[in-house]
Design an enzyme around this catalytic site. Sequence first.
Site: not given
Ligand code: PEP
Ligand code: MG
Length: 593
Positions: A466-467, A514, A477
């Site tokens: 995601n990041d 993840c 995002r």
């Molecule tokens: C991500 O950044 O992909 C992650 C799993 O952490 P979060 O979504 O909590 O920033």
């Molecule tokens: Mg993250």
Amino acid sequence: MREPARSGERIFRGIPVSPGVCRGRVLVFGKPPDDLVPERHVAESELPEQVQRLEQALVETRRKILEVQRQVNQGVGAKDASIFDAHLLVLEDPTLIDEVNRVIAEEKVTAEFAFQKVANQYAKTLSAIEDEYLRERAADMRDVATRVLNHLMGRDEEIDLGHLKEPCIIISHDLTPTRTALLDKKMVLGFGTDIGSKTSHTAIMARSMRIPAVVGLQKASRELRSGEQVLLDGYNGQIITNPTDQTLFEYGQLVRKRVTLEEKLREVREQPAVTLDGASVVLSANVEQPSDTDGVLASGAAGVGLFRTEYLFINRETLPTEAEQYEAYRQVAAALKPQPVIIRTLDLGGDKFLSHLQVPQEMNPFLGWRAIRFCLQERDIFRNQLRAILRASAAGNVKLMYPMISCLDELNQANALVEVCKGELRDENIPFDEHMETGAMIEIPSAALAASSLAKRVKFFSIGTNDLIQYTLAVDRLNEKIAHLYEPTNPAILRLIKMTVEAGHQHGIWVGVCGEMAGDPLLTPLLLGLGVNELSVAPPSVPQIKYLIRRLKLAEVKVLAEFALECESGAEILARCEAHVRAAAPSLFENQK
Ligand code: PEP
Ligand code: MG
């Protein structure tokens, strides 16, 4: 997705972020955007009704202000309560009311549009005046105008979303992750927001809570009214007002197909996540709060790959103590034992804040004082959490993971602090697992590029796509306006994932994903082909990802990944991935209308 609206229906299109279909009454909630009211003309015959609506809204707003004034009076005394007198004066100002009535009559518009127009003009004129007293009246004017408009539009800013009395579909300009976590699942059938994106923590929370949701609806919160009957389609990302019988029939069929598919997916619950040619994948689940544990157990996941601990810290007045945290982590670890539970240390900042910590507002919160950066400066908070996690490691198979590592120094500092905490616990004779493994999230391009150095200091990597995507492509995002640029299959992202996997494997550690990419079935073959060992996904996604893994061949997904690493176009890579999944598991596509 059905194209034109049927007669009597209006369709609002957005981004589907949490699957499911629901039907019910709208509750428009929250702070309105500045340009709230669209210009809407009404027939001559409807003008008296608009005038009457205005009168009623003024009376009701007055009643509410008097009530608040009385409460404040009782609580803090008459002096503070007198500020409401200025608000009451605005409501009784004959010049203002006459002007609004004139705009309704001459421009033939709704009461809310006329009121907004006149109130904005007043506030603008007042705020341009040099006299400080009059400038303050502009703020009064805006405050009162919001109250009147909320009344005219059936919105409620003050409603307690955790204690709703009737089932409803929440429509709001925005909904923070903190507010989403508070939603009462029995009463909130679904929600829609004007802004937002798939990887916002609001969307992630909605999926985890299994609340159907659509974001990026642009004008829904301005144009929908509380009380309207709508259907929310979280698969295709739309909200349909006054659905016709035909629409309801079609959605009934869609839901039935989905139920059949889910039954089929449930059959793999007890089966291992192994490809047709015998390659094992660790398929774990992401949890947002300890209460998600039952969902993890029911999903057939092999443990928790990401426990986002932030939600233990938000929606409360004080920080959780070491003992409270220990209890929460212990519960999850004990429930899942012997399966692993990867607890991520605090990732505050970005779109998750603590109101009571008074963290100063930043221009770029996602690039700012977030996650490990915050923890390495707020050492007491960090130490408390590390001690609580270490203590919980005595109750199960706990692993610890740091978010937002951007350089080796941060990792070294964090590891050193873990050693300090271990020393303290030993001195205090408090049990913990001496061999508890520590891992790093790879979610910043610099970490992927430095993965070889980092890999020597940890036991695993978990890629936070995601990041990683937002930082690599410079795409916020949360921003629906640039959502089309947020491209998981962009060749740059795939190269960073490959680089991380290779660095990890060279140093003998496993590498997981993840981020939300892990839960997107279209991308499962690609990630496995790139050599990822573990996928951690929202519990509701576990069955379909497992079902798919069991229909893939490692040899074939490797060929797919080789193609992707050579290909220059993200769209082409995605198309090839989709073709692969359609061929392997066609039934996963049956919920599409
Ligand atoms: C991500 O950044 O992909 C992650 C799993 O952490 P979060 O979504 O909590 O920033
Ligand atoms: Mg993250």
